[in-house]
Design a protein around this motif. Structure first.
Motif, PDB file in Angstrom:
ATOM      1  N   THR A   1     103.533   7.795 -27.832  1.00 55.78           N
ATOM      2  CA  THR A   1     102.628   8.821 -27.865  1.00 55.78           C
ATOM      3  C   THR A   1     103.318  10.305 -27.601  1.00 55.78           C
ATOM      4  OG1 THR A   1     102.255   9.211 -25.538  1.00 55.78           O
ATOM      5  CG2 THR A   1     100.696   8.452 -26.641  1.00 55.78           C
ATOM      6  N   TYR A   2     104.457  10.079 -27.357  1.00 57.98           N
ATOM      7  CA  TYR A   2     105.874  11.470 -27.957  1.00 57.98           C
ATOM      8  C   TYR A   2     106.376  10.980 -28.938  1.00 57.98           C
ATOM      9  CZ  TYR A   2     104.998  11.868 -22.102  1.00 57.98           C
ATOM     10  OH  TYR A   2     104.676  11.927 -21.063  1.00 57.98           O
ATOM     11  N   ALA A   3     106.342   9.681 -29.241  1.00 58.67           N
ATOM     12  CA  ALA A   3     107.303   9.804 -31.283  1.00 58.67           C
ATOM     13  C   ALA A   3     106.181  10.307 -31.757  1.00 58.67           C
ATOM     14  CB  ALA A   3     107.836   7.924 -31.250  1.00 58.67           C
ATOM     15  N   VAL A   4     104.834   9.819 -31.386  1.00 55.58           N
ATOM     16  CA  VAL A   4     104.063  11.127 -32.573  1.00 55.58           C
ATOM     17  C   VAL A   4     104.165  11.962 -32.252  1.00 55.58           C
ATOM     18  CG1 VAL A   4     101.143  10.865 -33.319  1.00 55.58           C
ATOM     19  CG2 VAL A   4     102.130   8.634 -32.570  1.00 55.58           C
ATOM     20  N   GLU A   5     104.336  12.602 -31.618  1.00 55.69           N
ATOM     21  CA  GLU A   5     103.670  14.061 -31.254  1.00 55.69           C
ATOM     22  C   GLU A   5     105.168  15.258 -31.979  1.00 55.69           C
ATOM     23  OE1 GLU A   5     101.346  16.398 -30.095  1.00 55.69           O
ATOM     24  OE2 GLU A   5     102.896  18.263 -30.470  1.00 55.69           O
ATOM     25  N   GLU A   6     106.480  14.004 -31.482  1.00 57.43           N
ATOM     26  CA  GLU A   6     107.733  14.974 -32.098  1.00 57.43           C
ATOM     27  C   GLU A   6     107.708  14.765 -33.975  1.00 57.43           C
ATOM     28  OE1 GLU A   6     108.843  15.841 -29.513  1.00 57.43           O
ATOM     29  OE2 GLU A   6     110.670  16.446 -30.734  1.00 57.43           O
ATOM     30  N   ALA A   7     106.728  13.766 -34.397  1.00 61.27           N
ATOM     31  CA  ALA A   7     106.948  13.673 -35.724  1.00 61.27           C
ATOM     32  C   ALA A   7     105.571  13.912 -36.244  1.00 61.27           C
ATOM     33  CB  ALA A   7     106.593  11.906 -35.706  1.00 61.27           C
ATOM     34  N   LEU A   8     104.519  14.980 -35.402  1.00 58.47           N
ATOM     35  CA  LEU A   8     103.984  16.058 -35.654  1.00 58.47           C
ATOM     36  C   LEU A   8     104.003  17.448 -35.596  1.00 58.47           C
ATOM     37  CD1 LEU A   8     100.685  14.335 -34.495  1.00 58.47           C
ATOM     38  CD2 LEU A   8     101.062  14.101 -36.519  1.00 58.47           C
ATOM     39  N   ARG A   9     105.222  17.712 -35.755  1.00 56.20           N
ATOM     40  CA  ARG A   9     106.108  18.619 -34.565  1.00 56.20           C
ATOM     41  C   ARG A   9     106.122  18.857 -35.783  1.00 56.20           C
ATOM     42  NH1 ARG A   9     106.610  20.173 -28.707  1.00 56.20           N
ATOM     43  NH2 ARG A   9     104.253  19.359 -27.682  1.00 56.20           N
ATOM     44  N   LEU A  10     107.262  17.884 -36.288  1.00 54.33           N
ATOM     45  CA  LEU A  10     107.740  18.393 -37.922  1.00 54.33           C
ATOM     46  C   LEU A  10     106.882  18.552 -38.833  1.00 54.33           C
ATOM     47  CD1 LEU A  10     110.337  15.641 -38.159  1.00 54.33           C
ATOM     48  CD2 LEU A  10     111.148  17.296 -37.577  1.00 54.33           C
ATOM     49  N   LYS A  11     106.121  17.666 -39.029  1.00 54.59           N
ATOM     50  CA  LYS A  11     104.390  18.144 -40.061  1.00 54.59           C
ATOM     51  C   LYS A  11     104.759  19.891 -40.032  1.00 54.59           C
ATOM     52  CE  LYS A  11     100.052  16.596 -41.274  1.00 54.59           C
ATOM     53  NZ  LYS A  11      99.840  15.749 -41.758  1.00 54.59           N
ATOM     54  N   ASP A  12     103.820  20.011 -38.394  1.00 56.66           N
ATOM     55  CA  ASP A  12     103.345  21.507 -38.449  1.00 56.66           C
ATOM     56  C   ASP A  12     104.396  22.405 -39.317  1.00 56.66           C
ATOM     57  OD1 ASP A  12     101.706  20.422 -36.998  1.00 56.66           O
ATOM     58  OD2 ASP A  12     101.993  20.425 -35.528  1.00 56.66           O
ATOM     59  N   ALA A  13     105.411  21.721 -38.677  1.00 57.03           N
ATOM     60  CA  ALA A  13     107.401  23.306 -39.026  1.00 57.03           C
ATOM     61  C   ALA A  13     106.964  23.179 -40.688  1.00 57.03           C
ATOM     62  CB  ALA A  13     108.714  22.897 -37.774  1.00 57.03           C
ATOM     63  N   GLY A  14     106.742  21.870 -41.350  1.00 57.69           N
ATOM     64  CA  GLY A  14     107.303  21.962 -42.968  1.00 57.69           C
ATOM     65  C   GLY A  14     106.409  20.777 -43.873  1.00 57.69           C
ATOM     66  N   ASP A  15     107.303  19.941 -44.227  1.00 53.55           N
ATOM     67  CA  ASP A  15     106.992  19.339 -45.864  1.00 53.55           C
ATOM     68  C   ASP A  15     106.943  18.019 -44.971  1.00 53.55           C
ATOM     69  OD1 ASP A  15     109.108  18.982 -47.925  1.00 53.55           O
ATOM     70  OD2 ASP A  15     109.479  19.472 -45.636  1.00 53.55           O
ATOM     71  N   ALA A  16     106.816  17.612 -44.113  1.00 52.24           N
ATOM     72  CA  ALA A  16     107.312  16.224 -43.713  1.00 52.24           C
ATOM     73  C   ALA A  16     105.614  15.580 -43.905  1.00 52.24           C
ATOM     74  CB  ALA A  16     107.275  16.210 -41.965  1.00 52.24           C
ATOM     75  N   GLU A  17     105.776  14.313 -44.211  1.00 55.99           N
ATOM     76  CA  GLU A  17     104.559  13.808 -44.492  1.00 55.99           C
ATOM     77  C   GLU A  17     104.919  12.419 -43.126  1.00 55.99           C
ATOM     78  OE1 GLU A  17     104.288  10.655 -47.596  1.00 55.99           O
ATOM     79  OE2 GLU A  17     102.623   9.942 -47.340  1.00 55.99           O
ATOM     80  N   VAL A  18     103.683  12.301 -42.156  1.00 60.00           N
ATOM     81  CA  VAL A  18     103.868  11.150 -41.135  1.00 60.00           C
ATOM     82  C   VAL A  18     103.077  10.044 -41.791  1.00 60.00           C
ATOM     83  CG1 VAL A  18     103.674  10.655 -39.070  1.00 60.00           C
ATOM     84  CG2 VAL A  18     104.326  13.005 -39.672  1.00 60.00           C
TER      85      VAL A  18
END
Lengths: 318, 260
Positions: free
Chosen positions: B40-57
């Motif tokens: 769950t912490y890994a998902v959150e870390e990925a979603l923060r990248l998405k929130d910050a820019g153009d990441a597709e998760v």
């Protein structure tokens, strides 16, 4: 059995006790030849020490590139040493170094992997190991076929104290790395120093609610003139700050009295408190691993016991 | 940037653990499952990248039908897509087999960054993430508490012992195995859960990934032969009686220690 390669780890300028525990585990396997591996920069003397204190013939990767731990450097050095020694078992400690690099070795060699084992023995065409699962609630017997990489739980066995013949042999190999070491940072001190407390009352996930720490746990700590601590899940959930954490990734404590309330006893917590002089465990689950390190256990709801104990302690002090 | 998160669905932390009939794992019928807490912490870390820019998760999990619930939860938290490798031949595959499957999915997806949890709460193995990195030739770091992304690199802080942190710079593509407590994990909002129902979940078999012969449980090099409740060693003296009686006995013990 064939050759066992024991990978040493250096901490604060010395070979860790955990590395000598690996030596003892390797020497306990009947008919095996034990070899050592030391990786670092300027580590010739440490390699000689490892060779003479149980590891036997020891390969040394002594290179400025290995001055600090680097996953790629270690991965390449261990794979090269595995080949040079012809080892069919590679043992490494399950430390932050071990869990970072050991699985890579196994994948690179396309061989069997077992992590955090507490025992290892020879098997039929491989090795038999025992490891803890479900945070210590169950054990698993695992067997491997062919070449095996295994990481061993630090503290699960005793360190080898004998001596051995066998010199050192330099091993040079390509140590180019993609990952780049930057620095080691030490977390700033926050004033919560549990290591000096005579009494620690720690709460775990069983406390259930962040507000219960000041309501239930802290008053007992205060009554006993001690400090409040916590297990990792409490800190991870943000109920208490990291300085309260007792365990391998928090503070290592050994007070005169340690009271664990609602803590099941995952290994990473036990490592941090099992040296305490007297341990009291309060947990609803009679099978909780915490009872194995406790001197006294109470199988009950902490919400019944802890407040009553606080009152009784206050009354006893008069 | 394509970010892949490896998810494992594990028995709920409060689930009853009974050994199964053949003694090789736990009884999984009628127990609750959840996303492995580390993941769950890994998902959150990925979603923060998405929130910050153009990441597709993209979240990826391997397992039977029940795993869909874990993937839907991650989609509800904000992940864009899910890949579910659902193949009976992968049931019981060892860590290296699972790593081969995840590496194949990462290749197919063209992942720039792979996140995973440091370990799973069920087998406590911390084996798979570095294996995936090795198979892909990616650099990796485990036990990561903080990430700092720039255009071509990620600087991470790995948790060592005794409060020390190791700072490591990884060029992309790379794999990062997150330590628990790295961040505050968001919950899936009601809106998120509704939207998740429309998000795609690609179901794949080992054959789809070209792995029918190489990553199944039949290829295992590591086998769990027996699971059992550990024999109790020197266990505690268990105090019994009413609350008052038990507390009275404890106070006596504390007095004997000279602490009262």
């Amino acid at each position: 059995m064939g050759t066992i390669l024991v990978v040493a780890e250096i901490q604060k300028g010395a070979i860790r006790d955990a590395s000598y525990e690996l030596v003892a585990a390797a020497r306990g396997i009947e008919g095996a030849e034990v070899n050592g591996l030391v990786i670092g920069s300027g580590v010739g003397d440490l390699a000689s020490e490892f060779a003479s204190k149980g590891a036997g013939k020891t390969l040394v990767v002594d290179d400025p590139a290995a001055a600090n731990y680097n996953v790629d450097v270690w991965s390449k050095a261990i794979k090269a040493a595995a080949e040079a020694s012809g080892a069919d078992l590679i043992l490494i400690s399950n430390t932050p170094t071990g869990w970072d690099v050991a699985p890579r070795i196994a994948a690179g060699l396309d061989c069997a992997f077992v992590s955090d084992a507490i025992r290892v023995a020879g098997g039929d065409g491989g090795y038999n190991l025992v490891r803890r699962i479900f945070n210590g609630k169950l054990d698993a017997e695992v067997s491997t076929s062919g070449k095996t990489v295994a990481s061993m739980q630090p503290g699960a066995g005793t360190a080898y104290e004998g001596s051995s013949d066998g010199g050192t042999e330099a091993l040079s190999t390509d140590l180019s790395a993609i990952a780049k070491f930057v620095e080691i940072k030490i977390a700033a001190s926050t004033g919560v120093d549990l290591t000096k407390a005579d009494v620690i009352v720690s709460g775990g996930r069983g406390v259930g609610d962040p507000e219960k720490f000041p309501e239930i746990i802290q008053p007992l700590a205060d009554a006993l003139g001690g400090a409040m601590g916590a297990s990792r899940p409490v800190v991870d959930a943000g109920w208490l700050d990291h300085p309260y954490q007792v365990g391998s990734s928090g503070q290592i404590v050994a007070p005169k009295l340690y009271i664990a309330a609602g803590i099941s006893g995952a290994i990473q917590h036990l490592v941090g408190m099992k040296a305490s002089n007297f341990i009291v465990a309060i947990n609803k689950d009679p099978d909780a691993p915490i009872f194995e390190v406790a001197d006294v256990g109470i199988v009950a709801d902490l919400f019944d016991i802890v407040p009553a104990l606080s009152e009784a302690v206050k009354a006893a002090k008069g | 940037m394509k970010v892949m998160v490896c998810l494992k669905q594990v028995p709920h932390q409060d689930a009853r653990l009974d050994v199964n009939a053949d003694g090789t794992w736990i009884q999984e019928d009628n127990i609750k499952f959840e996303i492995n807490s580390y993941d769950t912490y890994a998902v959150e870390e990925a979603l923060r990248l998405k929130d910050a820019g153009d990441a597709e998760v993209v979240v990826v999990s391997i397992g039977p039908d029940r795993v869909t619930a874990a993937l839907r939860t991650a989609l509800g938290m904000g992940a864009d897509r899910a890949v579910h490798v659902n193949d009976a031949a992968a049931q019981g595959a060892d860590a290296l087999g699972i790593a081969k499957i995840l590496a194949a999915v990462a290749k197919e997806e063209g992942a720039d960054v792979i996140f995973a949890g440091l370990m799973a709460e069920d087998d406590n193995a911390s084996a798979i993430p570095p294996m995936v990195a090795e198979l892909l030739g990616f650099p990796s770091a485990t036990g990561v508490l903080a990430t700092d992304f720039s255009a071509d690199t990620v600087t991470v802080e790995r948790e060592l012992e005794g409060g020390a942190l190791e700072v490591v710079e990884l060029p992309k593509p790379c794999l990062i195995a997150i330590q628990s407590g790295a961040n505050q994990v968001r919950y899936a909002s009601l809106k998120g859960i509704m939207q998740a129902k429309k998000k795609p979940v690609d179901v794949k078999t080992l054959a789809d990934l070209g792995l029918a012969e190489s990553a199944s449980a039949a290829q295992n090099k590591t086998t769990v032969n027996k699971v059992y409740v550990p024999a109790k060693g020197d266990t505690a003296e268990i105090l019994s009686g009413s609350t008052d009686e038990v507390v009275g006995q404890l106070v006596t013990k504390i007095k004997e220690l000279g602490l009262l």
